[in-house]
Design a protein around this motif. Structure first.
Motif, PDB file in Angstrom:
ATOM      1  N   ASP A 192      40.326  43.200  35.091  1.00 59.01           N
ATOM      2  CA  ASP A 192      40.913  44.496  34.737  1.00 59.01           C
ATOM      3  C   ASP A 192      39.806  45.526  34.496  1.00 59.01           C
ATOM      4  OD1 ASP A 192      43.267  46.141  33.692  1.00 59.01           O
ATOM      5  OD2 ASP A 192      41.914  46.138  31.961  1.00 59.01           O
ATOM      6  N   ASP A 193      40.058  46.768  34.875  1.00 55.26           N
ATOM      7  CA  ASP A 193      39.038  47.803  34.751  1.00 55.26           C
ATOM      8  C   ASP A 193      38.610  48.029  33.295  1.00 55.26           C
ATOM      9  OD1 ASP A 193      38.982  48.165  37.453  1.00 55.26           O
ATOM     10  OD2 ASP A 193      40.203  50.004  37.465  1.00 55.26           O
ATOM     11  N   GLU A 194      39.567  47.987  32.363  1.00 56.15           N
ATOM     12  CA  GLU A 194      39.209  48.194  30.959  1.00 56.15           C
ATOM     13  C   GLU A 194      38.302  47.075  30.462  1.00 56.15           C
ATOM     14  OE1 GLU A 194      42.554  48.834  28.435  1.00 56.15           O
ATOM     15  OE2 GLU A 194      43.328  50.523  29.609  1.00 56.15           O
ATOM     16  N   PHE A 195      38.597  45.847  30.853  1.00 59.14           N
ATOM     17  CA  PHE A 195      37.745  44.729  30.434  1.00 59.14           C
ATOM     18  C   PHE A 195      36.369  44.821  31.089  1.00 59.14           C
ATOM     19  CE2 PHE A 195      36.178  40.337  31.018  1.00 59.14           C
ATOM     20  CZ  PHE A 195      36.013  40.005  29.673  1.00 59.14           C
ATOM     21  N   ARG A 196      36.333  45.240  32.339  1.00 60.55           N
ATOM     22  CA  ARG A 196      35.037  45.384  33.009  1.00 60.55           C
ATOM     23  C   ARG A 196      34.159  46.400  32.282  1.00 60.55           C
ATOM     24  NH1 ARG A 196      36.599  46.299  39.207  1.00 60.55           N
ATOM     25  NH2 ARG A 196      34.347  46.671  39.367  1.00 60.55           N
ATOM     26  N   ALA A 197      34.758  47.439  31.728  1.00 60.06           N
ATOM     27  CA  ALA A 197      33.988  48.421  30.959  1.00 60.06           C
ATOM     28  C   ALA A 197      33.429  47.805  29.684  1.00 60.06           C
ATOM     29  CB  ALA A 197      34.870  49.623  30.619  1.00 60.06           C
ATOM     30  N   ALA A 204      40.427  39.296  17.942  1.00 65.88           N
ATOM     31  CA  ALA A 204      40.191  39.632  19.350  1.00 65.88           C
ATOM     32  C   ALA A 204      40.513  38.465  20.277  1.00 65.88           C
ATOM     33  CB  ALA A 204      38.744  40.076  19.549  1.00 65.88           C
ATOM     34  N   MET A 205      40.534  37.248  19.733  1.00 65.18           N
ATOM     35  CA  MET A 205      40.851  36.073  20.548  1.00 65.18           C
ATOM     36  C   MET A 205      42.348  35.949  20.811  1.00 65.18           C
ATOM     37  SD  MET A 205      38.017  34.465  21.255  1.00 65.18           S
ATOM     38  CE  MET A 205      38.512  32.792  21.654  1.00 65.18           C
ATOM     39  N   GLY A 206      43.153  36.726  20.087  1.00 71.56           N
ATOM     40  CA  GLY A 206      44.605  36.588  20.199  1.00 71.56           C
ATOM     41  C   GLY A 206      45.247  37.513  21.208  1.00 71.56           C
ATOM     42  N   VAL A 207      44.432  38.137  22.056  1.00 70.19           N
ATOM     43  CA  VAL A 207      44.956  39.093  23.037  1.00 70.19           C
ATOM     44  C   VAL A 207      44.724  38.543  24.444  1.00 70.19           C
ATOM     45  CG1 VAL A 207      44.789  41.453  23.913  1.00 70.19           C
ATOM     46  CG2 VAL A 207      44.433  41.002  21.474  1.00 70.19           C
ATOM     47  N   ASP A 208      45.775  38.479  25.242  1.00 77.38           N
ATOM     48  CA  ASP A 208      45.627  38.049  26.632  1.00 77.38           C
ATOM     49  C   ASP A 208      44.913  39.137  27.426  1.00 77.38           C
ATOM     50  OD1 ASP A 208      46.899  35.592  26.281  1.00 77.38           O
ATOM     51  OD2 ASP A 208      48.883  36.461  26.605  1.00 77.38           O
ATOM     52  N   ILE A 209      43.968  38.709  28.262  1.00 74.60           N
ATOM     53  CA  ILE A 209      43.109  39.656  28.981  1.00 74.60           C
ATOM     54  C   ILE A 209      43.019  39.252  30.447  1.00 74.60           C
ATOM     55  CG2 ILE A 209      40.733  40.527  29.200  1.00 74.60           C
ATOM     56  CD1 ILE A 209      40.430  40.028  26.182  1.00 74.60           C
ATOM     57  N   ALA A 249      35.770  39.137  21.888  1.00 70.49           N
ATOM     58  CA  ALA A 249      35.438  38.862  20.490  1.00 70.49           C
ATOM     59  C   ALA A 249      33.963  39.148  20.210  1.00 70.49           C
ATOM     60  CB  ALA A 249      35.769  37.413  20.147  1.00 70.49           C
ATOM     61  N   LEU A 250      33.103  38.866  21.192  1.00 65.31           N
ATOM     62  CA  LEU A 250      31.681  39.139  20.997  1.00 65.31           C
ATOM     63  C   LEU A 250      31.419  40.639  20.886  1.00 65.31           C
ATOM     64  CD1 LEU A 250      28.796  38.157  20.715  1.00 65.31           C
ATOM     65  CD2 LEU A 250      28.623  38.112  23.213  1.00 65.31           C
TER      66      LEU A 250
END
Length: 370
Positions: free
Chosen positions: A27-32, A18-23, A247-248
């Motif tokens: 972003d709305d998906e990350f806020r969810a 999960a640490m290998g993905v730029d975020i 990642a958490l």
């Protein structure tokens, strides 16, 4: 490399991935993801909907411990800090530097803080408003009975702040059953087996006053709460460690799949039992007797041999694929080995075999402590 540290800890491949993905943190998906994670952490702490809230904060455990002291103890307010190890002493310093009046209750670091000593200290000073206590003291490895200490505080009409940094996700504490507890604080990189970089407080909503009391915008938990009410539960006030949060979320999935805190605690306790017994078989001296040994770290006293050198010991272990702390946190020298993280008994047995090899290479004949 096998990390046997009290944090950061060995993690699962899914968590590392999960640490290998730029975020994009807004972003709305990350806020969810953030909003859902906050609720999951509240529930994991035993927090009750409408009574408790999870307040994430960028940084290490010390950041959120200081934030809780600043946010719940008023400037100049008195806080009792039972000290039976390094991390109790750090709470003491954080409180003083935040301008709070710290009353220290010194206790031996080889046994839990006696709840009756807390009761006596509170009875002796009615001006004390809070007790700030460490659940798992990773200086020595001892675990404090924080439920009993909380009951003492509640009976005396006082409040509690719980440092559960190296305990949350394994050792039990139900904040919903402890109305005296203003905040339970923890981090991502310990028993939750996430990456380091995110801290969190699960706090009573009715104890969060108006922003400003903390005297620090960055460390004001009331401001974290007010911002979330205004901007949404998926928003941070300042740029978050987005990959760490992601990642958490995965690590909490894995925590649930394993069977939750009780199952994780059983694994850690087994690791600690194996290691505690193993170092005795190597001729070494554990810092704590078996009956006081907690499940998070095993501390070992330095061998009474002129050939002993902690840095060399740690370096030689690293060449064998095992990493431990290369510093000690007790008044007498020694070394600490973490029993938490994504490891089980085979890892502890491998580490013991590596230590036997290193001790032989170093030529240590007297392995007992002085």
């Amino acid at each position: 490399m096998l990390l046997l540290l009290p944090g950061p800890v060995q993690t699962r491949p899914e968590t590392r991935a999960a640490m290998g993905v730029d975020i994009g943190p807004w972003d709305d998906e990350f806020r969810a993801v953030v909003a859902a994670l906050r609720e999951r952490l509240r529930v994991l702490a035993g927090g009750r909907e409408g009574e408790h809230v999870a307040l994430p904060l960028q940084g290490s455990g010390h950041f959120v411990v200081e934030a809780a002291l600043r946010s719940f103890v008023p400037p100049g307010g008195k806080v009792l800090v039972p000290v039976n190890g390094t991390y109790g002493r750090r709470i003491e310093r954080l409180g003083r530097e935040a301008g709070r009046a710290v009353v220290t209750l010194p206790c031996p670091d080889t046994a839990p803080v006696p709840p009756e000593a807390v009761a006596a200290a509170l009875a002796a000073d009615p001006a004390i408003g809070h007790v700030a206590v460490v659940q798992s003291e990773t200086g020595s490895g001892v675990v404090n009975d924080v439920a009993a200490i909380g009951a003492v505080a509640r009976g005396a009409g006082r409040r509690m702040i719980l440092d559960s940094v190296s305990a949350f996700g394994a050792l039990p504490f139900d904040i919903g059953a402890h109305p005296e507890c203003d905040a339970l604080v923890f981090t991502s990189g310990k028993c939750l087996e996430g990456m380091p970089g995110l801290a969190c407080a699960v706090a009573r909503i009715d104890r969060l006053g108006e922003p400003g009391q903390a005297g620090s915008w960055c460390l004001d938990l009331a401001d974290v709460y007010r911002y979330a009410l205004a901007a949404g539960w998926g928003r941070f006030r300042f740029t978050p460690p987005a990959q760490v949060v992601s990642a958490l979320s995965v690590a909490v999935d894995l925590h649930e799949a394993e069977g939750g805190s009780a199952v994780r605690l059983a694994r850690y306790a087994n690791n600690a039992r194996i290691f505690h017994a193993g170092v005795r078989e190597l001729g070494l001296t554990p810092y704590l007797p078996a009956e006081q040994q907690g499940p998070v770290i095993v501390n070992v006293r330095a061998p009474d041999d002129p050939a002993w050198d902690l840095q060399r010991f740690a370096t030689l272990l690293k060449t064998r694929g095992v990493m431990i702390c290369n510093f000690y946190t007790t008044e007498t020298p020694g070394f600490r080995v973490g029993c938490i993280g994504a490891v089980a008994e085979e890892a502890m047995r491998y580490a013991l075999a590596a230590m036997r090899s290193v001790l032989d290479e170093m030529g240590l004949r007297r392995r007992e402590a002085a």
